[in-house]
Motif scaffolding. Structure first.
Motif, PDB file in Angstrom:
ATOM      1  N   PRO A  61       0.805  -1.227   0.000  1.00  0.00           N
ATOM      2  CA  PRO A  61       0.000   0.000   0.000  1.00  0.00           C
ATOM      3  C   PRO A  61       0.836   1.275   0.000  1.00  0.00           C
ATOM      4  O   PRO A  61       0.322   2.353   0.323  1.00  0.00           O
ATOM      5  N   PHE A  62       2.117   1.207  -0.361  1.00  0.00           N
ATOM      6  CA  PHE A  62       2.979   2.393  -0.321  1.00  0.00           C
ATOM      7  C   PHE A  62       2.766   3.289  -1.539  1.00  0.00           C
ATOM      8  O   PHE A  62       2.702   4.509  -1.413  1.00  0.00           O
ATOM      9  N   GLY A  63       2.688   2.681  -2.717  1.00  0.00           N
ATOM     10  CA  GLY A  63       2.442   3.439  -3.929  1.00  0.00           C
ATOM     11  C   GLY A  63       1.950   2.502  -5.013  1.00  0.00           C
ATOM     12  O   GLY A  63       2.643   1.533  -5.348  1.00  0.00           O
ATOM     13  N   PHE A  64       0.757   2.750  -5.542  1.00  0.00           N
ATOM     14  CA  PHE A  64       0.189   1.863  -6.562  1.00  0.00           C
ATOM     15  C   PHE A  64      -0.926   2.603  -7.297  1.00  0.00           C
ATOM     16  O   PHE A  64      -1.317   3.717  -6.912  1.00  0.00           O
ATOM     17  N   LEU A  65      -1.420   2.002  -8.366  1.00  0.00           N
ATOM     18  CA  LEU A  65      -2.509   2.587  -9.144  1.00  0.00           C
ATOM     19  C   LEU A  65      -3.831   1.976  -8.703  1.00  0.00           C
ATOM     20  O   LEU A  65      -3.978   0.755  -8.664  1.00  0.00           O
ATOM     21  N   ASP A  66      -4.795   2.831  -8.368  1.00  0.00           N
ATOM     22  CA  ASP A  66      -6.093   2.333  -7.923  1.00  0.00           C
ATOM     23  C   ASP A  66      -6.947   1.935  -9.130  1.00  0.00           C
ATOM     24  O   ASP A  66      -6.486   1.938 -10.269  1.00  0.00           O
ATOM     25  N   LYS A  67      -8.219   1.606  -8.887  1.00  0.00           N
ATOM     26  CA  LYS A  67      -9.092   1.117  -9.958  1.00  0.00           C
ATOM     27  C   LYS A  67      -9.334   2.172 -11.037  1.00  0.00           C
ATOM     28  O   LYS A  67      -9.718   1.848 -12.168  1.00  0.00           O
ATOM     29  N   ASP A  68      -9.096   3.434 -10.688  1.00  0.00           N
ATOM     30  CA  ASP A  68      -9.242   4.516 -11.670  1.00  0.00           C
ATOM     31  C   ASP A  68      -7.903   4.905 -12.293  1.00  0.00           C
ATOM     32  O   ASP A  68      -7.790   5.949 -12.937  1.00  0.00           O
ATOM     33  N   ASN A  69      -6.882   4.056 -12.065  1.00  0.00           N
ATOM     34  CA  ASN A  69      -5.530   4.281 -12.588  1.00  0.00           C
ATOM     35  C   ASN A  69      -4.876   5.531 -12.005  1.00  0.00           C
ATOM     36  O   ASN A  69      -4.001   6.143 -12.626  1.00  0.00           O
ATOM     37  N   LYS A  70      -5.288   5.870 -10.791  1.00  0.00           N
ATOM     38  CA  LYS A  70      -4.725   7.035 -10.101  1.00  0.00           C
ATOM     39  C   LYS A  70      -3.687   6.567  -9.084  1.00  0.00           C
ATOM     40  O   LYS A  70      -3.922   5.619  -8.335  1.00  0.00           O
ATOM     41  N   PRO A  71      -2.501   7.205  -9.035  1.00  0.00           N
ATOM     42  CA  PRO A  71      -1.489   6.817  -8.045  1.00  0.00           C
ATOM     43  C   PRO A  71      -1.950   7.160  -6.627  1.00  0.00           C
ATOM     44  O   PRO A  71      -2.342   8.306  -6.354  1.00  0.00           O
ATOM     45  N   VAL A  72      -1.904   6.168  -5.746  1.00  0.00           N
ATOM     46  CA  VAL A  72      -2.306   6.369  -4.350  1.00  0.00           C
ATOM     47  C   VAL A  72      -1.362   5.564  -3.466  1.00  0.00           C
ATOM     48  O   VAL A  72      -0.599   4.731  -3.943  1.00  0.00           O
TER      49      VAL A  72
END
Length: 277
Positions: A61-72
């Motif tokens: 959960p440090f840095g990844f793309l969510d279901k909307d392809n947004k970095p979170v």
């Protein structure tokens, strides 16, 4: 003594004096250069109008793309707070374990918050913030696997991310395992999910991120390393490092760090952030 010898001695003495003077001048120039302050990255950031933050897009959960392809992610939330402290918007730049330090040193990013363990070796190349997260290395295996700990990896194929402390540690802890290095966590995870390796090793909370929605896999064994994560800046960049440290400490004392930690890890922080008077 002849006049010839006397003249020769004078020339030798003048040459020695000139050499000594040149050496002293060189030393003074070197000392002066060493005394010059490092480039003020904060001034550059403000002049540019944005903070360039190197983060990962493949390490939940440090840095990844969510279901909307947004970095979170946790790292992204923290560096966003750093940008707020400096007073500028943030621009996220995707890095990997192998590119994060080169991109920082070359000036393509101002800082790196990429689940990066602070090691003595890395400290010779860049500087680090205070530790903002302390984790440990673990194993992710299929739910049906007989692997129960790192001691069971003899003859097993293990996936790990290249260019990390994880890769070095697993080689020491499981010398009889077949270690396969991958360029990023997603590639290593895919190898496990497709059955091409018997186990995936990584930081516990990152493995938990992969396992959260995949009940066919389980985390096994005790932690077998200590991984103190720090935010990287260029060598001597004390102004930016101070801003990062103050941000982390303010987040801790205000309780906002806890809120972010629970949001991303689903548990209370295990190790407090270092704070100064």
């Amino acid at each position: 003594m002849t006049l010839r010898h006397s003249a020769a001695r004078r020339r030798f003495g003048l040459a020695c004096a000139a050499f000594a003077g040149a050496t002293l001048a060189a030393l003074l120039v070197a000392d002066s250069a060493a005394a010059q302050p490092a480039q003020n990255t904060i001034a550059t950031i403000k002049s540019r109008g944005k903070l360039l933050a190197g983060v990962k897009y493949d390490t939940p959960p440090f840095g990844f793309l969510d279901k909307d392809n947004k970095p979170v992610g946790f790292d992204i939330d923290l560096v966003t707070k750093v940008a707020e402290k400096i007073g500028v918007p943030i621009e996220l730049v995707s890095v990997t374990s192998t590119t994060r330090i080169p991109m920082l040193v070359s000036g393509n990013v101002d800082l790196v918050a990429a689940s990066m363990t602070h090691t003595r070796e890395r400290d010779r190349t860049i500087d680090f913030s205070i530790t903002y997260y302390t984790g440990g290395q673990s194993l992710l295996v299929p739910a049906s696997s007989s692997i129960a700990s790192v001691a069971d990896l003899d003859g097993k194929a293990v996936a790990v991310q290249q260019g990390t402390t994880l890769e070095k540690t697993i080689a020491v802890k499981a010398p009889k395992a077949s270690i396969s290095g991958f360029k990023d966590y997603n590639s290593a995870w895919l190898a496990l999910a497709q059955g091409r390796v018997d186990a995936l090793t990584g930081s516990l909370n990152i493995l938990q991120g992969f396992a959260k929605e995949n009940k066919r896999f389980k985390i096994v064994g005790e932690l077998f390393s200590v991984e103190p994560f720090g935010i990287g800046v260029r060598q001597g960049d004390s102004s930016l490092r101070d801003a990062i440290n103050e941000t982390l400490q303010d987040l801790w004392t205000s309780g906002e760090y806890r809120t972010l930690y629970v949001k991303w890890f689903g548990e209370e922080p295990r190790v407090p952030v270092e704070t100064w008077p």
